[in-house]
Design a protein around this motif. Structure first.
Motif, PDB file in Angstrom:
ATOM      1  N   THR A 168       4.575   7.551 -10.587  1.00 38.85           N
ATOM      2  CA  THR A 168       5.500   6.414 -11.447  1.00 38.85           C
ATOM      3  C   THR A 168       4.430   5.268 -11.165  1.00 38.85           C
ATOM      4  O   THR A 168       3.608   5.204 -10.614  1.00 38.85           O
ATOM      5  CB  THR A 168       6.732   6.148 -10.921  1.00 38.85           C
ATOM      6  OG1 THR A 168       6.509   5.481  -9.411  1.00 38.85           O
ATOM      7  CG2 THR A 168       7.645   7.315 -11.007  1.00 38.85           C
ATOM      8  N   LYS A 169       4.823   4.213 -12.062  1.00 41.68           N
ATOM      9  CA  LYS A 169       3.958   2.961 -12.297  1.00 41.68           C
ATOM     10  C   LYS A 169       4.047   2.310 -10.888  1.00 41.68           C
ATOM     11  O   LYS A 169       2.885   1.759 -10.364  1.00 41.68           O
ATOM     12  CB  LYS A 169       4.589   2.317 -13.444  1.00 41.68           C
ATOM     13  CG  LYS A 169       3.630   0.878 -13.674  1.00 41.68           C
ATOM     14  CD  LYS A 169       3.870   0.255 -15.050  1.00 41.68           C
ATOM     15  CE  LYS A 169       2.902  -0.743 -15.169  1.00 41.68           C
ATOM     16  NZ  LYS A 169       3.820  -2.277 -15.166  1.00 41.68           N
ATOM     17  N   GLN A 170       5.149   2.417 -10.476  1.00 34.70           N
ATOM     18  CA  GLN A 170       5.733   1.549  -9.155  1.00 34.70           C
ATOM     19  C   GLN A 170       4.843   2.380  -7.929  1.00 34.70           C
ATOM     20  O   GLN A 170       4.288   1.680  -7.035  1.00 34.70           O
ATOM     21  CB  GLN A 170       7.054   1.740  -8.718  1.00 34.70           C
ATOM     22  CG  GLN A 170       7.535   1.009  -7.491  1.00 34.70           C
ATOM     23  CD  GLN A 170       8.817   1.255  -7.325  1.00 34.70           C
ATOM     24  OE1 GLN A 170       9.512   2.361  -7.494  1.00 34.70           O
ATOM     25  NE2 GLN A 170       9.474  -0.006  -6.566  1.00 34.70           N
ATOM     26  N   HIS A 171       4.762   3.822  -7.919  1.00 36.04           N
ATOM     27  CA  HIS A 171       4.085   4.374  -6.883  1.00 36.04           C
ATOM     28  C   HIS A 171       2.663   3.904  -6.880  1.00 36.04           C
ATOM     29  O   HIS A 171       1.940   3.806  -5.951  1.00 36.04           O
ATOM     30  CB  HIS A 171       4.206   5.666  -6.928  1.00 36.04           C
ATOM     31  CG  HIS A 171       3.874   6.540  -5.839  1.00 36.04           C
ATOM     32  ND1 HIS A 171       4.063   8.052  -5.781  1.00 36.04           N
ATOM     33  CD2 HIS A 171       3.146   6.434  -4.668  1.00 36.04           C
ATOM     34  CE1 HIS A 171       3.432   8.499  -4.790  1.00 36.04           C
ATOM     35  NE2 HIS A 171       2.929   7.482  -3.904  1.00 36.04           N
ATOM     36  N   ARG A 172       1.784   3.875  -8.107  1.00 32.66           N
ATOM     37  CA  ARG A 172       0.701   3.737  -8.187  1.00 32.66           C
ATOM     38  C   ARG A 172       0.275   1.994  -7.951  1.00 32.66           C
ATOM     39  O   ARG A 172      -0.816   1.919  -7.320  1.00 32.66           O
ATOM     40  CB  ARG A 172       0.113   4.059  -9.581  1.00 32.66           C
ATOM     41  CG  ARG A 172       0.027   5.515  -9.835  1.00 32.66           C
ATOM     42  CD  ARG A 172      -0.945   5.778 -10.855  1.00 32.66           C
ATOM     43  NE  ARG A 172      -1.660   7.203 -10.860  1.00 32.66           N
ATOM     44  CZ  ARG A 172      -1.479   8.195 -11.539  1.00 32.66           C
ATOM     45  NH1 ARG A 172      -0.850   8.093 -12.755  1.00 32.66           N
ATOM     46  NH2 ARG A 172      -2.162   9.440 -11.186  1.00 32.66           N
ATOM     47  N   GLU A 173       1.159   1.267  -8.163  1.00 32.05           N
ATOM     48  CA  GLU A 173       1.064  -0.017  -7.810  1.00 32.05           C
ATOM     49  C   GLU A 173       1.130  -0.075  -6.290  1.00 32.05           C
ATOM     50  O   GLU A 173       0.368  -0.895  -5.677  1.00 32.05           O
ATOM     51  CB  GLU A 173       2.198  -0.925  -8.362  1.00 32.05           C
ATOM     52  CG  GLU A 173       2.294  -1.135 -10.058  1.00 32.05           C
ATOM     53  CD  GLU A 173       0.791  -1.884 -10.320  1.00 32.05           C
ATOM     54  OE1 GLU A 173       0.452  -2.811  -9.564  1.00 32.05           O
ATOM     55  OE2 GLU A 173       0.244  -1.574 -11.592  1.00 32.05           O
ATOM     56  N   ALA A 174       1.840   0.613  -5.736  1.00 36.46           N
ATOM     57  CA  ALA A 174       1.921   0.603  -4.099  1.00 36.46           C
ATOM     58  C   ALA A 174       0.683   1.024  -3.696  1.00 36.46           C
ATOM     59  O   ALA A 174       0.435   0.468  -2.395  1.00 36.46           O
ATOM     60  CB  ALA A 174       3.267   1.322  -3.621  1.00 36.46           C
ATOM     61  N   ILE A 175       0.188   2.002  -4.248  1.00 38.43           N
ATOM     62  CA  ILE A 175      -1.223   2.666  -3.554  1.00 38.43           C
ATOM     63  C   ILE A 175      -2.335   1.694  -3.759  1.00 38.43           C
ATOM     64  O   ILE A 175      -3.147   1.517  -2.723  1.00 38.43           O
ATOM     65  CB  ILE A 175      -1.404   3.825  -4.406  1.00 38.43           C
ATOM     66  CG1 ILE A 175      -0.660   5.210  -4.170  1.00 38.43           C
ATOM     67  CG2 ILE A 175      -2.954   4.665  -4.061  1.00 38.43           C
ATOM     68  CD1 ILE A 175      -0.493   6.508  -4.984  1.00 38.43           C
ATOM     69  N   LYS A 176      -2.060   0.954  -4.963  1.00 36.20           N
ATOM     70  CA  LYS A 176      -3.196  -0.039  -5.162  1.00 36.20           C
ATOM     71  C   LYS A 176      -3.251  -1.261  -4.077  1.00 36.20           C
ATOM     72  O   LYS A 176      -3.911  -1.754  -3.498  1.00 36.20           O
ATOM     73  CB  LYS A 176      -2.910  -0.670  -6.773  1.00 36.20           C
ATOM     74  CG  LYS A 176      -4.274  -1.025  -7.342  1.00 36.20           C
ATOM     75  CD  LYS A 176      -4.057  -1.718  -8.644  1.00 36.20           C
ATOM     76  CE  LYS A 176      -4.050  -0.473  -9.720  1.00 36.20           C
ATOM     77  NZ  LYS A 176      -3.924  -1.125 -11.212  1.00 36.20           N
TER      78      LYS A 176
END
Length: 199
Positions: A168-176
């Protein structure tokens, strides 16, 4: 929705996996042999069911099945052997747990490897057509979701309780923002631009 049985065999096993497209956590497979008189009007492909219905069906399937097995293949092995091989290995391991062993195996999807000389058939969208694959899809999904809820407590910033490790967008933002954890699949494209991710 009332699904069918596929073969003439009494010990027909359906198998399916969950979590193949996730960035974190295991791929989880289940195998189920149901009695021929098993009927359930709610049971369907797990993706078509609400979370409440999936978790409501789980104890019914476990109680009424002749036998069932569930197996997780974790991220280190996924990275080592690739997601397709890991998915098939998870299915094999879940079938190994069945007692009695199946006479026939039906698999959701189009890829499988022979298991102990048992005849098998791959069926695209089989989880919406055959009752034993639908039951396996529900168990694979509920067991994997429960595991993701558990590791969410350790790394709440990725919100695995909600996204279950999917990209999800939120998951990828957290990885970033936070980098990756020991639960992330390092062989996967974790961010659209790999250059911005320190592995």
């Amino acid at each position: 929705m009332l699904l069918n049985y596929h073969s003439k065999f009494t010990l027909e096993c359906g198998t399916d996996e969950a979590g193949r497209g996730c960035l974190a956590g295991p791929v989880t497979a289940a195998a189920v042999i149901l009695p021929k008189d098993f009927k359930n009007t709610v049971l369907n492909d797990s993706k078509q069911l609400s979370e409440k219905n999936r978790f409501g069906l789980k104890p019914i399937i476990e109680q009424d099945a002749l036998c069932f097995g569930v197996a997780h293949i974790f991220q280190e092995e996924i990275d080592s052997i690739n997601i397709l091989n890991a998915s098939i290995l998870a299915m094999h391991q879940s079938i190994e747990k069945l007692n009695p062993q199946p006479e026939y195996i039906i698999v959701d999807g189009n890829k499988f490897k022979p298991y102990n000389n048992v005849p098998f058939e791959t069926i695209i969208k089989g989880d919406g057509k055959y009752i034993s694959i639908a039951a396996a899809s529900v168990l694979a999904k509920t067991y994997r979701d429960a595991y993701m809820d558990q590791i969410h407590e350790e790394f709440p910033m990725y919100n695995w309780k909600k996204n279950k490790g999917y990209p999800t967008k939120q998951h990828r933002e957290a990885i970033k923002k936070y980098g990756i954890t020991k639960y992330h699949r390092k062989s996967f494209r974790l961010l659209p631009d790999q250059l911005s991710l320190e592995l």
